[in-house]
Design an enzyme around this catalytic site. Structure first.
Site, PDB file in Angstrom:
ATOM      1  N   PHE A   1       0.810  -1.219   0.000  1.00 15.76           N
ATOM      2  CA  PHE A   1       0.000   0.000   0.000  1.00 15.76           C
ATOM      3  C   PHE A   1       0.844   1.269   0.000  1.00 15.76           C
ATOM      4  O   PHE A   1       0.361   2.331  -0.371  1.00 15.76           O
ATOM      5  CB  PHE A   1      -0.934   0.009   1.228  1.00 15.76           C
ATOM      6  CG  PHE A   1      -0.262   0.414   2.506  1.00 15.76           C
ATOM      7  CD1 PHE A   1      -0.081   1.762   2.823  1.00 15.76           C
ATOM      8  CD2 PHE A   1       0.222  -0.532   3.410  1.00 15.76           C
ATOM      9  CE1 PHE A   1       0.556   2.143   3.990  1.00 15.76           C
ATOM     10  CE2 PHE A   1       0.861  -0.155   4.578  1.00 15.76           C
ATOM     11  CZ  PHE A   1       1.024   1.181   4.865  1.00 15.76           C
TER      12      PHE A   1
ATOM     13  N   GLU B   1       9.192  -4.200  13.085  1.00 15.87           N
ATOM     14  CA  GLU B   1       8.934  -3.119  12.137  1.00 15.87           C
ATOM     15  C   GLU B   1       7.602  -2.475  12.513  1.00 15.87           C
ATOM     16  O   GLU B   1       6.569  -3.145  12.552  1.00 15.87           O
ATOM     17  CB  GLU B   1       8.840  -3.666  10.701  1.00 15.87           C
ATOM     18  CG  GLU B   1       8.583  -2.562   9.697  1.00 15.87           C
ATOM     19  CD  GLU B   1       8.405  -3.054   8.260  1.00 15.87           C
ATOM     20  OE1 GLU B   1       7.836  -4.142   8.053  1.00 15.87           O
ATOM     21  OE2 GLU B   1       8.841  -2.333   7.344  1.00 15.87           O
TER      22      GLU B   1
ATOM     23  N   SER C   1       5.414  -6.997   3.291  1.00 18.40           N
ATOM     24  CA  SER C   1       6.001  -7.326   4.591  1.00 18.40           C
ATOM     25  C   SER C   1       6.772  -8.645   4.512  1.00 18.40           C
ATOM     26  O   SER C   1       6.509  -9.482   3.633  1.00 18.40           O
ATOM     27  CB  SER C   1       4.889  -7.419   5.636  1.00 18.40           C
ATOM     28  OG  SER C   1       3.944  -8.389   5.223  1.00 18.40           O
TER      29      SER C   1
ATOM     30  N   CYS D   1       9.473   2.048   3.180  1.00 13.75           N
ATOM     31  CA  CYS D   1      10.405   0.949   3.435  1.00 13.75           C
ATOM     32  C   CYS D   1      11.797   1.487   3.734  1.00 13.75           C
ATOM     33  O   CYS D   1      12.628   0.790   4.292  1.00 13.75           O
ATOM     34  CB  CYS D   1      10.461   0.023   2.236  1.00 13.75           C
ATOM     35  SG  CYS D   1      10.967   0.868   0.743  1.00 13.75           S
TER      36      CYS D   1
ATOM     37  N   LYS E   1      -1.129  -6.837  -9.330  1.00 11.68           N
ATOM     38  CA  LYS E   1      -2.080  -6.966  -8.212  1.00 11.68           C
ATOM     39  C   LYS E   1      -1.655  -5.920  -7.176  1.00 11.68           C
ATOM     40  O   LYS E   1      -0.778  -6.162  -6.356  1.00 11.68           O
ATOM     41  CB  LYS E   1      -2.007  -8.382  -7.629  1.00 11.68           C
ATOM     42  CG  LYS E   1      -3.249  -8.872  -6.942  1.00 11.68           C
ATOM     43  CD  LYS E   1      -3.757  -8.014  -5.812  1.00 11.68           C
ATOM     44  CE  LYS E   1      -3.021  -8.203  -4.510  1.00 11.68           C
ATOM     45  NZ  LYS E   1      -3.463  -7.252  -3.453  1.00 11.68           N
TER      46      LYS E   1
ATOM     47  N   GLU F   1      -5.018  -3.641  -1.955  1.00 13.84           N
ATOM     48  CA  GLU F   1      -6.460  -3.371  -1.950  1.00 13.84           C
ATOM     49  C   GLU F   1      -6.793  -2.134  -1.115  1.00 13.84           C
ATOM     50  O   GLU F   1      -7.928  -1.670  -1.118  1.00 13.84           O
ATOM     51  CB  GLU F   1      -7.232  -4.603  -1.460  1.00 13.84           C
ATOM     52  CG  GLU F   1      -6.935  -5.057  -0.028  1.00 13.84           C
ATOM     53  CD  GLU F   1      -5.718  -5.968   0.097  1.00 13.84           C
ATOM     54  OE1 GLU F   1      -4.700  -5.725  -0.594  1.00 13.84           O
ATOM     55  OE2 GLU F   1      -5.770  -6.904   0.918  1.00 13.84           O
TER      56      GLU F   1
HETATM   57  P1  NAD Z   1       1.600  -6.612   2.997  1.00 14.54           P
HETATM   58  O1  NAD Z   1       2.631  -7.676   3.062  1.00 14.54           O
HETATM   59  O2  NAD Z   1       0.481  -6.647   3.983  1.00 14.54           O
HETATM   60  O3  NAD Z   1       0.875  -6.624   1.544  1.00 14.54           O
HETATM   61  C1  NAD Z   1       1.632  -6.631   0.355  1.00 14.54           C
HETATM   62  C2  NAD Z   1       0.808  -7.323  -0.732  1.00 14.54           C
HETATM   63  O4  NAD Z   1       0.563  -8.671  -0.336  1.00 14.54           O
HETATM   64  C3  NAD Z   1      -0.556  -6.669  -0.958  1.00 14.54           C
HETATM   65  O5  NAD Z   1      -0.803  -6.632  -2.338  1.00 14.54           O
HETATM   66  C4  NAD Z   1      -1.518  -7.595  -0.224  1.00 14.54           C
HETATM   67  O6  NAD Z   1      -2.788  -7.641  -0.830  1.00 14.54           O
HETATM   68  C5  NAD Z   1      -0.842  -8.942  -0.298  1.00 14.54           C
HETATM   69  N1  NAD Z   1      -1.118  -9.786   0.867  1.00 14.54           N
HETATM   70  C6  NAD Z   1      -1.349  -9.367   2.144  1.00 14.54           C
HETATM   71  N2  NAD Z   1      -1.563 -10.428   2.946  1.00 14.54           N
HETATM   72  C7  NAD Z   1      -1.469 -11.536   2.182  1.00 14.54           C
HETATM   73  C8  NAD Z   1      -1.574 -12.935   2.440  1.00 14.54           C
HETATM   74  N3  NAD Z   1      -1.831 -13.419   3.667  1.00 14.54           N
HETATM   75  N4  NAD Z   1      -1.397 -13.791   1.409  1.00 14.54           N
HETATM   76  C9  NAD Z   1      -1.134 -13.323   0.180  1.00 14.54           C
HETATM   77  N5  NAD Z   1      -1.034 -12.010  -0.119  1.00 14.54           N
HETATM   78  C10 NAD Z   1      -1.178 -11.119   0.858  1.00 14.54           C
HETATM   79  O7  NAD Z   1       2.361  -5.213   3.037  1.00 14.54           O
HETATM   80  P2  NAD Z   1       1.743  -3.753   3.135  1.00 14.54           P
HETATM   81  O8  NAD Z   1       1.229  -3.548   4.522  1.00 14.54           O
HETATM   82  O9  NAD Z   1       0.852  -3.491   1.985  1.00 14.54           O
HETATM   83  O10 NAD Z   1       3.063  -2.869   2.907  1.00 14.54           O
HETATM   84  C11 NAD Z   1       3.959  -2.545   3.932  1.00 14.54           C
HETATM   85  C12 NAD Z   1       5.142  -3.491   3.968  1.00 14.54           C
HETATM   86  O11 NAD Z   1       5.833  -3.454   2.725  1.00 14.54           O
HETATM   87  C13 NAD Z   1       6.166  -3.095   5.019  1.00 14.54           C
HETATM   88  O12 NAD Z   1       6.609  -4.253   5.670  1.00 14.54           O
HETATM   89  C14 NAD Z   1       7.286  -2.466   4.204  1.00 14.54           C
HETATM   90  O13 NAD Z   1       8.569  -2.520   4.796  1.00 14.54           O
HETATM   91  C15 NAD Z   1       7.231  -3.282   2.963  1.00 14.54           C
HETATM   92  N6  NAD Z   1       7.867  -2.593   1.838  1.00 14.54           N
HETATM   93  C16 NAD Z   1       9.112  -3.005   1.474  1.00 14.54           C
HETATM   94  C17 NAD Z   1       9.770  -2.367   0.440  1.00 14.54           C
HETATM   95  C18 NAD Z   1      11.156  -2.796   0.025  1.00 14.54           C
HETATM   96  O14 NAD Z   1      11.710  -2.191  -0.879  1.00 14.54           O
HETATM   97  N7  NAD Z   1      11.724  -3.821   0.640  1.00 14.54           N
HETATM   98  C19 NAD Z   1       9.138  -1.326  -0.250  1.00 14.54           C
HETATM   99  C20 NAD Z   1       7.854  -0.936   0.138  1.00 14.54           C
HETATM  100  C21 NAD Z   1       7.230  -1.592   1.200  1.00 14.54           C
END
Ligand code: NAD
Length: 501
Positions: A149, A386, A226, A281, A173, A176
């Site tokens: 997000f 985090e 994450s 991030c 994808k 959401e």
């Molecule tokens: P998230 O892991 O909750 O979601 C990321 C994606 O995975 C979304 O599209 C979501 O719909 C999907 N998803 C969520 N739960 C799922 C599940 N159980 N099974 C399958 N798919 C699932 O992350 P977020 O809260 O949207 O974003 C924040 C996280 O992203 C933080 O941990 C941040 O550090 C990380 N991030 C990392 C970088 C990097 O460069 N390493 C860059 C941006 C964000």
């Protein structure tokens, strides 16, 4: 209630599923839209559209492909203000920050405009007598991109410009929580002349993700999110034979040595700690201060924090709300835990009075102000986990060695910064630190399109970082051709393994 639809084969699609997600305006707390959550049939429809578009797009000349890329770049540049407004309305980050994210993504589009140069292979004449050898790179097919997000435009743009330019077709994808940016981008692609089906947007949750991870028609997965989900994505998609790059979470440290310019360091800590409400991030969340300057540095930071204006991202504020009420409550829970575990709460963001559009938005928006903890122990949850919110923890150390040991002991390795005026210390730091992205007197080493971006350890699963040359390699497969054209002087039987002559 407006519905954010999928974008499949060049047109919006409500999909076959009944399930819908909620999309909020975080600065008012009001429900703004519904988003379609894909069913398995919707996943199939998006993947099929991409699969059908692939043969023709793969065989489209580089000249034509780059013409589309240039047109997309121009449209994006002309309409980035609109895209930034869409991001602010659903994510909450302030408009200037949203614009910055689009500009960073645009740089990858500009890199991809030069794909003809990036795809050039090597050629060796006469590797063996009258035998030439050359290499070429070809697209993978249908590639899946799953994004978080916090950067609804930039993170997808880390991947899809290079993927499309290299001849792949895409199913994106997005998160959401803030899905509309992806549809705006899809519309721009259409206006730029990209054939239908080359770029598709599939909205949804775990059903959509699992569908992409297991589909036999999807060749690769680029994931950002994450760490637990990144690990799951990596393990599941590789088990299904896919190429995977899965970028995970972070706990970024900023080490401040006694010889640093403390005003510069304090500015940097505030910018990197609280920009985008800490939902980056590359946010700094652990400030590692050497004891002798820690009091002065904490004082300078808290003076600066006192001047920050938290509020609606459309009202010229410094910091916006958090993305959802649930996320705000989670971050507030960490603040409570920090107090309980004995850290010194220097600035309490729970007391913030936001600059919101009306009284109702003050009450209902997903607010949490900048929060500063001092004397944080490395066993406290505000240090070990985090947080992904506007919470900066100061950890005090005796000197460089203790700071370095602390940073390298952390399970994450996404970004790190050092502030010092000692070039030798900075050089040693850059050599020893086990982190992918390093800032020297720079707090947030933001992605630069023509370098590859990504972390180490639990911040990245897979071998390829995003964009730059690693991005080009990720979205292409190499071939080496050994070629001989008939020559009347050559021939005859020889069953031995060929030797060069
Ligand atoms: P998230 O892991 O909750 O979601 C990321 C994606 O995975 C979304 O599209 C979501 O719909 C999907 N998803 C969520 N739960 C799922 C599940 N159980 N099974 C399958 N798919 C699932 O992350 P977020 O809260 O949207 O974003 C924040 C996280 O992203 C933080 O941990 C941040 O550090 C990380 N991030 C990392 C970088 C990097 O460069 N390493 C860059 C941006 C964000």
């Amino acid at each position: 209630m407006p519905l954010v639809e999928h974008w499949i084969a060049g047109a919006p699609s409500a999909g076959s599923g009944e399930r819908r997600g909620d999309v909020y305006d975080p600065a008012t707390g009001r429900l703004a839209k519904a988003v379609a959550l894909a069913s398995e049939a919707d996943v199939q429809a998006a993947v099929s559209a991409a699969r059908e578009a692939f043969p023709a797009w793969r065989d489209t000349s580089l000249a034509r492909r780059t013409a589309v890329l240039f047109a997309f770049r121009e449209l994006l540049n002309a309409r980035k203000g609109e895209l930034a407004e869409i991001i602010t309305a659903e994510h909450g980050k302030v408009l200037s920050d949203a614009l910055g994210e689009v500009s960073r993504g645009q740089e990858v589009v500009e890199l991809a405009c030069g794909i003809n140069h990036l795809l050039k292979g090597g050629f060796t004449e006469n590797a063996s007598t009258k035998v030439d050898v050359y290499s070429l790179r070809q697209p993978l097919g249908v590639v899946g991109i799953i994004s978080p997000f916090n950067f609804p435009a930039m993170v997808p743009m880390w991947f899809f410009p290079i993927a499309v330019a290299a001849g792949n077709t895409v199913v994106l994808k997005p998160s959401e929580k803030d899905p509309s940016a992806a549809n705006f981008i899809a519309q721009l692609w259409k206006e730029a002349g990209l054939p239908d089906g080359v770029f598709n947007v599939l909205h949804g949750d775990k059903v959509a993700v699992d569908g992409l991870l297991t589909s036999p028609d999807v060749a690769s997965i680029s994931f950002v999110g994450s760490t637990p989900i990144a690990r799951y994505v990596y393990e599941t998609a590789t088990a299904h034979g896919k190429r995977v790059q899965a970028l995970g979470g972070a706990k970024n440290h900023m080490l401040v040595l006694p010889d640093a310019d403390l005003d510069l360091a304090a500015d940097a800590a505030v910018n990197a700690g609280f920009g985008s409400a800490g939902e980056r991030c590359m946010a700094v969340s652990a400030l590692v201060a050497v004891d002798s300057i820690a009091d002065e540095l904490v004082a300078k930071i808290s003076q600066r924090v006192a001047t920050l204006r938290t509020g609606d991202g459309r009202r010229g504020c410094d910091m916006g709300p958090l993305v959802t009420g649930a996320h705000r409550d989670k971050v507030t829970g960490y603040v409570e835990a920090g107090v309980r575990e004995g850290a010194e709460l220097v600035v309490d963001g729970r007391e913030v009075v936001p600059d919101a559009v009306d009284e109702q938005a003050v009450a209902d928006g997903f607010w949490l102000g900048p929060t500063l903890f001092d004397k944080v122990g490395t066993d406290m949850s505000i240090y070990t986990e985090e947080i992904f919110g506007p919470v900066l923890s100061v950890v005090r150390v005796a000197g460089y060695d203790e700071g370095m040991a602390l940073i390298n002991a952390n399970r994450y390795g996404n970004g790190v910064a050092i502030f010092t005026n000692d070039g030798g210390a900075a050089r040693r730091f850059r050599n020893e630190v086990q982190v992918g992205m390093i800032g020297v007197n720079v707090p947030v080493p933001v992605p630069v399109a023509y370098y590859s971006f990504g972390g180490w350890k639990a911040s990245l699963f897979g071998d390829s970082h995003a964009h730059g040359t690693e991005g080009v390699h990720f979205f292409t497969r190499g071939k080496v051709v050994t070629e001989r054209w008939l020559d009347p002087s050559h021939g005859g039987l020889n069953l031995g393994f060929p030797q060069n002559s």
